[in-house]
Write a protein that holds these residues in place. Structure first.
Motif, PDB file in Angstrom:
ATOM      1  N   THR A 144      -2.906   2.654 -16.167  1.00 25.01           N
ATOM      2  CA  THR A 144      -1.431   2.897 -15.926  1.00 25.01           C
ATOM      3  C   THR A 144      -1.006   1.629 -15.337  1.00 25.01           C
ATOM      4  N   PRO A 145       0.695   1.328 -16.616  1.00 34.57           N
ATOM      5  CA  PRO A 145       0.492  -0.112 -16.521  1.00 34.57           C
ATOM      6  C   PRO A 145       1.861  -0.129 -15.422  1.00 34.57           C
ATOM      7  N   LEU A 146       1.186  -1.174 -14.392  1.00 35.69           N
ATOM      8  CA  LEU A 146       2.279  -1.216 -13.224  1.00 35.69           C
ATOM      9  C   LEU A 146       1.895  -0.786 -11.645  1.00 35.69           C
ATOM     10  N   ILE A 147       1.317   0.487 -12.182  1.00 32.37           N
ATOM     11  CA  ILE A 147       1.056   1.447 -11.385  1.00 32.37           C
ATOM     12  C   ILE A 147      -0.174   1.038 -10.717  1.00 32.37           C
ATOM     13  N   THR A 148      -0.266   0.839  -9.504  1.00 31.55           N
ATOM     14  CA  THR A 148      -1.847   0.757  -8.939  1.00 31.55           C
ATOM     15  C   THR A 148      -2.241   1.856  -8.213  1.00 31.55           C
ATOM     16  N   PRO A 149      -3.435   1.996  -7.637  1.00 37.81           N
ATOM     17  CA  PRO A 149      -3.777   3.116  -6.283  1.00 37.81           C
ATOM     18  C   PRO A 149      -3.332   3.367  -5.419  1.00 37.81           C
ATOM     19  N   GLU A 150      -2.682   1.641  -5.030  1.00 41.57           N
ATOM     20  CA  GLU A 150      -1.618   2.056  -3.985  1.00 41.57           C
ATOM     21  C   GLU A 150      -0.985   3.264  -4.295  1.00 41.57           C
ATOM     22  N   HIS A 151       0.056   2.751  -5.311  1.00 45.76           N
ATOM     23  CA  HIS A 151       1.434   3.324  -5.031  1.00 45.76           C
ATOM     24  C   HIS A 151       1.365   4.726  -5.182  1.00 45.76           C
ATOM     25  N   TRP A 152       0.211   5.450  -6.093  1.00 42.12           N
ATOM     26  CA  TRP A 152       0.177   6.700  -6.281  1.00 42.12           C
ATOM     27  C   TRP A 152      -0.428   7.170  -4.857  1.00 42.12           C
ATOM     28  N   VAL A 153      -1.549   6.245  -3.985  1.00 43.38           N
ATOM     29  CA  VAL A 153      -1.414   6.884  -2.547  1.00 43.38           C
ATOM     30  C   VAL A 153      -0.399   7.315  -1.450  1.00 43.38           C
ATOM     31  N   GLU A 154       1.034   6.372  -1.103  1.00 45.77           N
ATOM     32  CA  GLU A 154       1.805   6.113  -0.849  1.00 45.77           C
ATOM     33  C   GLU A 154       3.106   7.023  -1.113  1.00 45.77           C
ATOM     34  N   ALA A 155       2.584   7.558  -2.320  1.00 42.48           N
ATOM     35  CA  ALA A 155       3.716   8.772  -3.054  1.00 42.48           C
ATOM     36  C   ALA A 155       2.837  10.627  -2.585  1.00 42.48           C
ATOM     37  N   ILE A 156       1.851  10.061  -2.734  1.00 45.65           N
ATOM     38  CA  ILE A 156       1.155  11.498  -1.872  1.00 45.65           C
ATOM     39  C   ILE A 156       1.382  11.443  -0.606  1.00 45.65           C
ATOM     40  N   LEU A 157       1.426  10.225   0.323  1.00 49.40           N
ATOM     41  CA  LEU A 157       1.463   9.971   2.140  1.00 49.40           C
ATOM     42  C   LEU A 157       3.070  10.948   1.890  1.00 49.40           C
ATOM     43  N   LYS A 158       3.768   9.835   1.366  1.00 53.79           N
ATOM     44  CA  LYS A 158       5.390  10.660   1.055  1.00 53.79           C
ATOM     45  C   LYS A 158       5.495  11.811   1.308  1.00 53.79           C
ATOM     46  N   ALA A 159       5.114  12.441   0.811  1.00 49.19           N
ATOM     47  CA  ALA A 159       5.481  13.653  -0.146  1.00 49.19           C
ATOM     48  C   ALA A 159       4.479  14.784   1.524  1.00 49.19           C
ATOM     49  N   ALA A 160       2.928  14.634   1.573  1.00 47.55           N
ATOM     50  CA  ALA A 160       2.532  14.771   2.740  1.00 47.55           C
ATOM     51  C   ALA A 160       3.180  14.957   4.562  1.00 47.55           C
ATOM     52  N   ARG A 161       4.128  13.893   4.023  1.00 47.46           N
ATOM     53  CA  ARG A 161       5.186  13.883   5.528  1.00 47.46           C
ATOM     54  C   ARG A 161       6.529  14.697   5.606  1.00 47.46           C
ATOM     55  N   GLY A 162       6.601  15.000   3.574  1.00 42.49           N
ATOM     56  CA  GLY A 162       8.325  16.005   3.617  1.00 42.49           C
ATOM     57  C   GLY A 162       9.111  14.626   3.889  1.00 42.49           C
ATOM     58  N   ARG A 163       9.251  13.352   2.889  1.00 47.58           N
ATOM     59  CA  ARG A 163       9.633  12.573   3.180  1.00 47.58           C
ATOM     60  C   ARG A 163      10.527  11.857   1.895  1.00 47.58           C
TER      61      ARG A 163
END
Length: 92
Positions: free
Chosen positions: A73-92
């Protein structure tokens, strides 16, 4: 379903997810990023099912996905996926 959009360096990651307790019961990932091969996105979603929604558990699942599939995933790291998922889980 909970939803979020996360701006990564090379595109937006959109996350829709449902939780059962503190674990992912359903997840859909989309956006304007690149993933090779394209069918790897479905594998990433499947690898996240049942994962506990905390940084360490999600990071382990995402890193395992990359190691076992060889996906890129060019320029997308595991950290980006995790941040995106946590943001959704928090409802933000």
């Amino acid at each position: 379903m909970k939803y979020s959009e996360f701006k990564a360096p090379k595109g937006v990651i959109k996350v829709e997810l449902s939780l059962l307790g503190d674990k992912i019961s359903e997840i859909r990932l989309s956006g304007d990023f690149f993933i090779y091969p394209e069918e790897a996105l479905e594998k990433l979603e499947k690898s996240l099912l049942g994962a506990k929604v905390d940084f360490d558990s999600l990071m382990a699942a995402v890193k395992n996905f990359y190691q076992t599939t060889g996906a890129t995933t060019p320029l997308i790291t595991p950290e980006h996926w995790v941040e995106a998922i946590l943001k959704a889980a928090r409802g933000r």
